[in-house]
Design a protein around this motif. Structure first.
Motif, PDB file in Angstrom:
ATOM      1  N   TYR A 133       0.732  -1.311  -0.034  1.00 40.38           N
ATOM      2  CA  TYR A 133       0.105  -0.054   0.113  1.00 40.38           C
ATOM      3  C   TYR A 133       0.819   1.266   0.086  1.00 40.38           C
ATOM      4  O   TYR A 133       0.681   2.168  -0.508  1.00 40.38           O
ATOM      5  CB  TYR A 133      -0.889  -0.045   1.248  1.00 40.38           C
ATOM      6  CG  TYR A 133      -2.022   1.079   1.083  1.00 40.38           C
ATOM      7  CD1 TYR A 133      -2.750   1.273   0.192  1.00 40.38           C
ATOM      8  CD2 TYR A 133      -2.295   1.568   2.172  1.00 40.38           C
ATOM      9  CE1 TYR A 133      -3.810   2.105   0.355  1.00 40.38           C
ATOM     10  CE2 TYR A 133      -3.282   2.667   2.441  1.00 40.38           C
ATOM     11  CZ  TYR A 133      -4.168   2.995   1.408  1.00 40.38           C
ATOM     12  OH  TYR A 133      -5.253   3.862   1.431  1.00 40.38           O
ATOM     13  N   ALA A 183       2.347   1.860  -3.429  1.00 40.35           N
ATOM     14  CA  ALA A 183       1.296   2.294  -4.367  1.00 40.35           C
ATOM     15  C   ALA A 183       0.773   3.866  -4.099  1.00 40.35           C
ATOM     16  O   ALA A 183      -0.331   4.395  -4.119  1.00 40.35           O
ATOM     17  CB  ALA A 183       0.023   1.430  -4.201  1.00 40.35           C
ATOM     18  N   VAL A 191      -5.708   2.920  -3.089  1.00 43.55           N
ATOM     19  CA  VAL A 191      -5.972   1.414  -3.198  1.00 43.55           C
ATOM     20  C   VAL A 191      -6.167   0.755  -4.874  1.00 43.55           C
ATOM     21  O   VAL A 191      -5.935  -0.412  -5.057  1.00 43.55           O
ATOM     22  CB  VAL A 191      -7.410   1.243  -2.521  1.00 43.55           C
ATOM     23  CG1 VAL A 191      -8.443   1.967  -3.196  1.00 43.55           C
ATOM     24  CG2 VAL A 191      -7.434  -0.277  -2.259  1.00 43.55           C
ATOM     25  N   VAL A 202      -2.761  -0.785  -5.830  1.00 43.90           N
ATOM     26  CA  VAL A 202      -2.287  -1.827  -5.082  1.00 43.90           C
ATOM     27  C   VAL A 202      -1.844  -3.120  -5.977  1.00 43.90           C
ATOM     28  O   VAL A 202      -0.827  -3.671  -5.715  1.00 43.90           O
ATOM     29  CB  VAL A 202      -3.212  -2.223  -4.037  1.00 43.90           C
ATOM     30  CG1 VAL A 202      -2.993  -3.625  -3.357  1.00 43.90           C
ATOM     31  CG2 VAL A 202      -3.613  -0.968  -3.105  1.00 43.90           C
TER      32      VAL A 202
END
Length: 193
Positions: free
Chosen positions: A77, A80, A84, A87
């Protein structure tokens, strides 16, 4: 008035049918989004994407239980940029997680063998639940923003010299590129890089 030839009629009929299907699809999509918003069931990840991320957790840290898998999910996470929707891309990016090396550089990767291997683990259901917690925005970052880790029984990798230690969870040491600084309670916490 101009007459319509057989080919033009077919074209007009096909266009009308296509527009009807487009309209019905749009109505169905809107209804699904509205229902999901009301019930709170909307998920940014598809079930297949959720399985891919859960497989990374299993193959990287199932031996460390739920806490170890949560830590790996936090690394994914954080890589990223805490988005989300990014991810899955962070989880399968070439060079990121060795458990995914069999799909690196493939135009059309086959995740089947990876998913089957992960699904045999008794912790797989917990890994999927952790991904769902992340999707709801309720995952606690137990790594303090870590973006890298290595197995504590291994020799420290070359990149440790440029990193800042965060925490040890299970059999992994976690690191980040920036130092963890103390902030006053009334100051905003800096965003992850």
């Amino acid at each position: 008035m101009r007459s319509i030839h057989r080919g033009e009629t077919l074209y007009l009929h096909t266009s009308v049918v296509a527009m009807k299907y487009f309209y019905l699809s749009a109505c169905l999509l809107v209804a699904t989004i509205q229902t999901s918003a009301r019930t709170g069931t909307y998920s940014p990840l598809s079930p297949y994407e959720r399985q891919i991320v859960a497989s990374v957790l299993i193959l990287e840290a199932a031996s460390d239980g739920t806490e170890g898998m949560r830590a790996i999910l936090n690394v994914i996470y954080n890589r990223a940029d805490r988005d989300v929707y990014r991810v899955v891309r962070a989880a399968v990016r070439k060079g990121s997680f060795y458990s995914m090396h069999s799909i690196w550089g493939r135009q059309k990767p086959d995740y089947g063998p990876i998913l089957r291997r992960a699904q045999q683990d008794p912790h797989y259901a917990n890994a999927v639940k952790l991904v769902m917690v992340l999707e709801r925005g309720a995952l606690l970052d137990t790594t303090n923003g870590a973006t890298h880790y290595y197995l504590s029984s291994d020799q420290p990798p070359y990149w440790v010299a440029q990193m800042h230690f965060r925490v040890t969870i299970g059999s992994h040491h976690f690191f980040a590129r920036y130092p963890l600084t103390m902030v006053k309670a009334d100051m905003p916490v800096p965003a992850n890089p």
